[in-house]
Design an enzyme around this catalytic site. Structure first.
Site, short mmCIF file in Angstrom:
data_model
loop_
_atom_site.label_atom_id
_atom_site.label_comp_id
_atom_site.label_asym_id
_atom_site.label_seq_id
_atom_site.Cartn_x
_atom_site.Cartn_y
_atom_site.Cartn_z
N SER A 65 36.01 34.15 43.59
CA SER A 65 37.11 33.66 42.76
C SER A 65 38.41 33.46 43.54
O SER A 65 38.44 32.71 44.51
CB SER A 65 37.29 34.63 41.60
OG SER A 65 38.25 34.19 40.70
N ASP A 281 37.54 29.15 36.99
CA ASP A 281 37.40 29.72 35.65
C ASP A 281 38.75 30.16 35.08
O ASP A 281 38.81 30.77 34.00
CB ASP A 281 36.36 30.86 35.61
CG ASP A 281 36.74 32.05 36.47
OD1 ASP A 281 37.77 31.99 37.18
OD2 ASP A 281 36.00 33.05 36.42
N ALA A 372 46.36 36.80 30.14
CA ALA A 372 47.61 36.17 30.57
C ALA A 372 47.41 35.40 31.88
O ALA A 372 48.05 34.38 32.12
CB ALA A 372 48.70 37.22 30.74
N ASN A 373 46.45 35.84 32.72
CA ASN A 373 46.21 35.19 34.00
C ASN A 373 45.53 33.83 33.90
O ASN A 373 45.28 33.18 34.91
CB ASN A 373 45.41 36.12 34.93
CG ASN A 373 44.02 36.43 34.37
OD1 ASN A 373 43.45 35.66 33.61
ND2 ASN A 373 43.45 37.57 34.77
N ARG A 497 47.54 51.11 34.68
CA ARG A 497 46.08 51.19 34.61
C ARG A 497 45.50 51.10 36.01
O ARG A 497 46.06 50.42 36.88
CB ARG A 497 45.49 50.09 33.71
CG ARG A 497 45.91 48.68 34.12
CD ARG A 497 45.22 47.62 33.29
NE ARG A 497 43.85 47.40 33.72
CZ ARG A 497 43.48 46.61 34.74
NH1 ARG A 497 44.39 45.97 35.45
NH2 ARG A 497 42.23 46.46 35.05
N PRO A 498 44.38 51.81 36.24
CA PRO A 498 43.74 51.66 37.55
C PRO A 498 43.09 50.28 37.62
O PRO A 498 42.46 49.84 36.66
CB PRO A 498 42.68 52.77 37.56
CG PRO A 498 42.45 53.13 36.13
CD PRO A 498 43.65 52.72 35.35
N SER A 499 43.26 49.57 38.74
CA SER A 499 42.65 48.26 38.91
C SER A 499 41.14 48.38 38.93
O SER A 499 40.59 49.37 39.41
CB SER A 499 43.14 47.65 40.22
OG SER A 499 42.24 46.64 40.64
N THR A 501 39.42 45.97 40.46
CA THR A 501 38.99 45.14 41.59
C THR A 501 39.62 45.54 42.93
O THR A 501 39.20 45.05 43.97
CB THR A 501 39.35 43.66 41.36
OG1 THR A 501 40.78 43.55 41.28
CG2 THR A 501 38.75 43.12 40.08
C1 16G Z 1 38.49 40.35 37.19
C2 16G Z 1 38.22 39.89 35.80
C3 16G Z 1 39.48 39.39 35.14
C4 16G Z 1 40.54 40.47 35.18
C5 16G Z 1 40.73 40.99 36.58
C6 16G Z 1 41.59 42.22 36.55
C7 16G Z 1 36.20 38.80 34.97
C8 16G Z 1 35.27 37.64 35.14
N1 16G Z 1 37.24 38.80 35.80
O1 16G Z 1 38.92 39.30 38.00
O2 16G Z 1 39.18 39.05 33.83
O3 16G Z 1 41.75 39.99 34.70
O4 16G Z 1 39.48 41.36 37.12
O5 16G Z 1 41.68 42.76 37.83
O6 16G Z 1 36.01 39.66 34.14
P1 16G Z 1 42.27 44.23 38.05
O7 16G Z 1 41.38 45.20 37.32
O8 16G Z 1 42.27 44.38 39.52
O9 16G Z 1 43.66 44.21 37.49
ZN ZN Z 2 37.93 32.99 38.95
#
Ligand code: 16G
Ligand code: ZN
Length: 529
Positions: A65, A281, A372-373, A497-499, A501
């Protein structure tokens, strides 16, 4: 069994770096591409098992992504084009982390737990984004599928939502459309052209849109799309991948987080622009005004535009269908307020991550969901779609016109997952039909100033949240500290919040002025340490 011998042999060619532990997170597996070969092979295996289990086609998308070019990732797509279920996310993590000598045992455990009939046929659809690593990583997925005797169809370079669409088309025997890239354009562009027939006196200027393709797959696909648009939309494409680097200072995530236009794009004052992310997306819109100020129209503004349009059509059609907007804690307070107080629609808040929003949206006749993203779509229940269809046949005059508009709106939307191309076509059609400029759309409500920060902590898991991530329940005292800080400012709100990703804690704050939002975010981030 011979089948498992093949798995052993192939698995040895896709070895796991010893000790490496990765988790199937909110967006599947995602990390540096060099660490992913074994994950891809194993996800090929898992998708094949999932296909046998569901007796349906399963999708595997190779993409990271909006992450940098060096990263990559993989996501599984379930039969109706939705994200794979939580239980199988768990299997994905187990299988990915099994050490080399334990792969077979991990695989057999899943087969046993799910009582999978191994003689069942399996079909897997595969797609990939434009990253240089995607080519060999998608081959590793194919190896996994064939090691368990599954059939595959490799769609090559497609956007994430295109692959989701293919899976749904295939599993609904064409009812949702034809499972080809050409079928995708035909379906969505036909609906778009039908919709724009309701736009009177649209000038060439109004039909113009500048698109930032993030130097990714979305750019390639916009080029393919153009010939199907019959000049109803004139696109100037920037960041088309010919010169710039994927997601580098461009794309929807960059624009949203930096609150600035992307580099590599000519942004003329007052002109309508949008950015896709690296796998198309997500979408956000923006313009700069005559004083050079940047105005972002994010997922909240998009949800507001779409739900207003749908609500008006329902009224004109005389259809009594329940419509709701699903957001996350990141939704700007002004948007929630406008939706509830002015538009009188139901608003739900869920945890971050598409699967949570998607799930909540399924509970309504019409569920509009957007983060929001810029990730979002609209879901219509079977019953709602039937009612609309029936009305196109049984009504006349104004009601029939509204019913036909609703029908084409349903058809222009990719209901499987958020889709930058399909969202763009819907937004462009709505603006054209309503004769609305981007400035008028922006003026529907005024965003509260906000700020996002990330904080590095030794262990982000000590933070636990409740109430759709709006309240911290641990560590003890944190929520009280945030509450005390919030009370210092006007119209303020903040959460942590904990991320899902990255190895960080995210902080969000909004308040009546930018200075207050900035100060609040900073103070809350100190409280997190
Ligand atoms: C991922 C999620 C997205 C979310 C983001 C938050 C999917 C397909 N994608 O990219 O929806 O906004 O994680 O990231 O679910 P964070 O947890 O690091 O804030
Ligand atoms: Zn994407």
């Amino acid at each position: 069994m011979a089948q498992f011998q093949d798995v052993s042999k192939q698995s040895a060619l896709h070895p796991k770096p010893a000790g490496l532990v990765l988790q199937y997170g909110t967006a599947g597996f995602r990390t540096n591409a060099k660490l992913l070969d074994h994950i891809m092979f194993r996800m090929g295996l898992l998708a094949t098992l999932r296909s046998k289990k569901t007796n349906a086609t399963i999708g595997v998308m190779v993409t990271a992504s909006h992450n940098p070019e060096e990263d990559n990732g993989v996501k599984l797509v379930d039969p109706m084009g939705e994200m794979v279920t939580p239980t199988w996310e768990g299997y994905a993590t187990q299988l990915a982390n099994a050490e080399q000598e334990d792969v077979l045992a991990a695989l057999k455990e899943i087969i046993e737990k799910e009582a999978i009939n191994m003689s069942q046929e399996a079909d897997v659809f595969i797609g990939k984004d434009t990253r240089s690593s995607s080519e060999s990583l998608s081959k590793a997925v194919l190896d996994g599928v064939s090691a368990l005797g599954g059939h595959n169809k490799d769609y090559g370079l497609v956007t994430t939502p295109q692959l989701h669409y293919m899976v749904r088309c295939q599993n609904t025997q064409g009812k949702y459309g034809e499972a080809t890239v050409e079928g995708y354009y035909t379906k969505f562009c036909h609906a778009f052209i039908q919709l724009t027939k309701n736009a009177s006196n649209c000038t060439d200027d109004q039909k113009h849109l500048s698109v930032d393709g993030a130097n990714g797959i979305g750019a390639l696909k916009v080029r393919e799309l153009e010939s199907h648009l019959k000049k109803e939309l004139h696109i100037s494409l920037f960041n088309d991948g010919s010169a710039g680097k994927l997601n580098h200072q461009c794309g929807a995530d960059f624009v949203k987080v930096q609150q600035n236009p992307p580099t590599g794009m000519t942004v003329n004052s007052g002109e309508r622009c949008c950015s896709f992310d690296g796998d198309a997306d997500r979408i956000v819109y923006y313009y700069t005004d005559s004083e050079g100020h940047f105005h972002l129209l994010d997922g909240d503004k998009i949800a507001t535009l779409i739900s207003t349009f749908l609500k008006e059509l329902l009224t004109q059609a005389g259809l009594d269908l329940e419509i709701a907007v699903v957001q996350t804690a990141y939704a700007n307070g002004s948007s929630t307020n406008y939706l509830e107080e002015t538009m009188k629609v139901i608003v739900r808040c869920t945890k971050t991550g598409v699967k949570h929003l998607h799930h909540a949206a399924q509970e309504f006749d019409i569920g509009v969901y957007f983060e929001a993203n810029g990730h979002g779509t609209v879901l219509f229940s079977e019953a709602a779609q039937e009612k609309v269809q029936q009305l196109t046949e049984d009504s006349s005059g104004e009601r029939k016109r509204a019913a036909l508009l609703l029908q084409n709106t349903i058809d222009v939307i990719n209901q499987t997952v958020g889709d930058a191309i399909s969202d763009m076509l819907l937004i462009e059609a709505i603006l054209a039909i309503k004769g609305m400029t981007i400035q008028q759309w922006d003026a529907m409500y005024e965003d509260l100033p906000s700020r996002q920060l990330k904080v590095k902590v030794s262990d982000r898991r000590v933070i636990d949240t409740a109430d759709a991530e709006r309240r911290a329940v641990s560590p003890a005292g944190l929520q009280e500290a945030i509450g005390a800080l919030v009370r210092k400012y006007g119209r303020a709100r903040s959460f942590v919040r904990p991320s899902g990703t990255e190895d960080v804690v995210r902080v969000y704050a909004e308040a009546d002025t930018q200075e207050s939002a900035d100060a609040l975010a900073h103070e809350v981030s100190l409280a997190v340490y």
